[in-house]
Design an enzyme around this catalytic site. Structure first.
Site, PDB file in Angstrom:
ATOM      1  CG  HIS A   1      35.466  49.654  30.702  1.00 25.11           C
ATOM      2  ND1 HIS A   1      36.653  48.993  30.876  1.00 25.11           N
ATOM      3  CD2 HIS A   1      35.613  50.401  29.579  1.00 25.11           C
ATOM      4  CE1 HIS A   1      37.490  49.338  29.915  1.00 25.11           C
ATOM      5  NE2 HIS A   1      36.879  50.190  29.108  1.00 25.11           N
TER       6      HIS A   1
ATOM      7  CD  GLU B   1      35.404  49.021  37.709  1.00 25.65           C
ATOM      8  OE1 GLU B   1      36.137  48.125  37.246  1.00 25.65           O
ATOM      9  OE2 GLU B   1      34.663  49.731  37.001  1.00 25.65           O
TER      10      GLU B   1
ATOM     11  CG  ASP C   1      42.679  46.378  35.411  1.00 25.63           C
ATOM     12  OD1 ASP C   1      43.349  45.478  35.934  1.00 25.63           O
ATOM     13  OD2 ASP C   1      42.253  46.318  34.242  1.00 25.63           O
TER      14      ASP C   1
ATOM     15  CG  HIS D   1      46.527  46.616  32.248  1.00 25.12           C
ATOM     16  ND1 HIS D   1      46.862  45.301  31.991  1.00 25.12           N
ATOM     17  CD2 HIS D   1      45.194  46.627  32.502  1.00 25.12           C
ATOM     18  CE1 HIS D   1      45.773  44.549  32.078  1.00 25.12           C
ATOM     19  NE2 HIS D   1      44.748  45.328  32.382  1.00 25.12           N
TER      20      HIS D   1
ATOM     21  CG  ASP E   1      38.132  42.948  38.899  1.00 20.39           C
ATOM     22  OD1 ASP E   1      39.147  43.414  39.463  1.00 20.39           O
ATOM     23  OD2 ASP E   1      37.758  43.331  37.775  1.00 20.39           O
ATOM     24  CG  HIS E   2      41.416  40.869  37.884  1.00 17.50           C
ATOM     25  ND1 HIS E   2      42.402  41.813  37.638  1.00 17.50           N
ATOM     26  CD2 HIS E   2      40.356  41.245  37.116  1.00 17.50           C
ATOM     27  CE1 HIS E   2      41.966  42.699  36.772  1.00 17.50           C
ATOM     28  NE2 HIS E   2      40.718  42.383  36.439  1.00 17.50           N
TER      29      HIS E   2
ATOM     30  CB  SER F   1      37.437  43.233  34.271  1.00 17.42           C
ATOM     31  OG  SER F   1      38.637  43.682  34.859  1.00 17.42           O
TER      32      SER F   1
ATOM     33  CB  THR G   1      33.751  46.031  36.869  1.00 12.43           C
ATOM     34  OG1 THR G   1      35.024  45.434  36.640  1.00 12.43           O
ATOM     35  CG2 THR G   1      33.295  45.702  38.280  1.00 12.43           C
TER      36      THR G   1
END
Length: 482
Positions: free
Chosen positions: A156, A307, A312, A316, A357-358, A105, A158
């Site tokens: 964090h 965000e 995310d 995970h 972002d991904h 990120s 981002t």
């Protein structure tokens, strides 16, 4: 510094961190029982975006040459892959490719905020270990206000990429200290409260680590004492008041909102997904609305990044219930932002971009281990969709992007690459064209009428030091989309 003819007074970037294409689908199926019903589905510009970093090093490698990329011929390779990928079946060669060469990120956020690809771990730093001016810096230098809002800790990767600069994303104390001491952002909102745990329960800090996300114990004490540029808020009622307009803002007042959780709004709490959440924290949409009310006081306009950071985290963990929860919250936040634009601004002066972002988790249909790229299965509104996970980490997938308002055409112009394999996802109606994450920075700068070289020159001429950034600018400053 700024083009007087620039149409976009405001730019709002909304990022659902770690949302693979299947994540967007799963949340929409749960919410509406079909695709096409989200606020962003009607935006004028839509397509896909590549996210790969310059390299996968966690420290600078002192070269501008990239090692990675996105190759559609390798992505859609349905040849059987032997063995396993950790705890997952290897399945297909295309899956193997998408699980390699991945960004984190920090590098992804830096690409969006500076227009430069860099090493994993970098927060607005290039691959030579030098800080980069990011769009937050440029926005502030143009006279606009800056805001960052997140559902995870506000230091964090981002949010940090848009409001700080650091060689390592893991230096949370250094990042948060910079954000506080620079006073650059008019709004900072997120988690990391040292006095609350992940379940929103009060705790007494027992070590310095409990303060790392808020600048360290000494800096946080200064915040609470009112000795910084910021008014500190942390209760759900304060966030709600800021959002509904009942909070009495002083002229130029800056807000540092740290909701009462040590980690995330909801994802980090105990229990399963789709169960009652914490009631002592605001919704992400509430924070976004409050931030907009603060930032819109600036007559010159603003840049805001919002965000959905815990999407995310759920990816995970391969937690289907929690990722739907988190992404539904993000979708509701986008809807709130769209409502704000239409009620308090207009699509003639405000640009809104919705993306991630991904990817993360390679979320596909329930039989995707044997059916290549099987889409997520729609089980109807209010029902958990049929899915399977194929990694517990980030991916090199192309991710969706939508945009509306002045400057959105710049993103469309940048989407010159074509991936014929995207026909597999044609049901989303996003086409087969894609741009790169670095193009987003250039489009946002162009929308605001800003030229990176001109801004940097003006900063230098005025001998204004932007942290340690005086004299630095992205290597590419022209609006060239290729």
């Amino acid at each position: 510094m700024a083009d007087e003819k620039a149409a976009a007074k405001n730019v709002i970037l909304l990022v659902s961190d770690g949302a693979s294409p299947g994540t967007w689908d799963a949340a929409s199926y749960y919410q509406h029982g079909k695709l096409g019903e989200q606020a962003y589905d009607g935006f004028s510009t839509k397509g896909y975006m590549s996210t790969y970093p310059l390299n996968t090093s966690t420290t600078p490698t002192n070269t501008a040459e990239g090692e990675l990329g996105y190759d559609p011929t390798k992505v859609w390779n349905a040849a059987t892959a032997e063995g396993e990928f950790g705890d997952y079946p290897a399945a297909f060669e295309g899956y193997e490719y998408l699980r390699s060469g991945i960004t984190d990120s920090a590098a992804a956020g830096t690409a969006l905020s500076t227009g430069e690809k860099t090493y994993n771990n970098a927060i607005s730093y290039d691959n030579f270990g030098q800080p980069l001016m990011n769009i937050g810096d440029y926005a502030v230098e143009s006279g606009r206000a800056l805001g960052v809002v997140t559902s995870v800790q506000w230091s964090h990767a981002t949010p940090a990429s848009f409001a700080a600069h650091n060689a390592s994303r893991n230096d949370y104390e250094g990042i948060s200290k910079e954000m506080i001491e620079s006073g650059k952002a008019s709004v900072i909102m997120g988690g990391g409260h040292p006095f609350y745990d992940a379940n929103g329960e009060f705790r007494i800090p027992t070590s310095g680590e409990d303060y790392e996300y808020v600048g360290g114990a000494e800096t946080f004490a200064e915040v609470l004492s009112g000795n910084t540029d910021y008014t500190f808020i942390d209760s759900e009622a304060q966030f709600a008041a800021l959002a509904d307009g009942s909070y009495e803002l002083a002229e130029g007042e800056k807000i540092l909102g740290t909701f009462r959780s040590g980690t995330t709004l909801q994802q980090g709490r105990d229990g399963e997904g789709m169960t009652p959440g914490l009631d002592n924290v605001p919704e992400l949409s509430t924070m976004a609305e409050g931030a907009l009310n603060v930032l819109s006081q600036d007559e010159d306009g603003f840049f805001l990044m919002v965000e959905g950071g815990a999407v995310d985290w759920a990816a995970h963990a391969n937690d289907t219930g929690r990722i739907i929860e988190e992404h539904v919250s993000f979708n509701e936040t986008v809807a709130s932002v769209v409502d704000w634009v239409e009620a308090n601004s207009s699509w003639d002066e405000t640009m809104v971009i919705v993306t991630t972002d991904h990817g993360n988790g390679l979320l596909l249909g329930p039989d995707a281990a044997t059916v290549p790229f099987q889409p997520v299965q729609n089980n109807g509104e209010g029902e958990i969709p049929g899915v399977s996970w194929h990694t517990g980490n980030h991916t090199n997938e192309l991710v969706p992007i939508w945009a509306q308002g002045p400057g959105s055409e710049l993103l469309a112009e940048a989407a010159t690459k074509v991936d014929p394999g995207l026909a597999n996802y044609e049901f989303r109606g996003l086409g087969q064209n894609y741009l790169d994450n670095t193009d987003v920075f250039h489009a946002m700068m162009g929308a605001m009428g800003l030229d990176a070289a001109a801004v940097t020159a003006e900063v230098e001429a005025a001998e204004i030091e932007v942290g340690a950034l005086a004299g630095l600018a992205p290597a590419s400053t022209d609006l060239v989309f290729a």
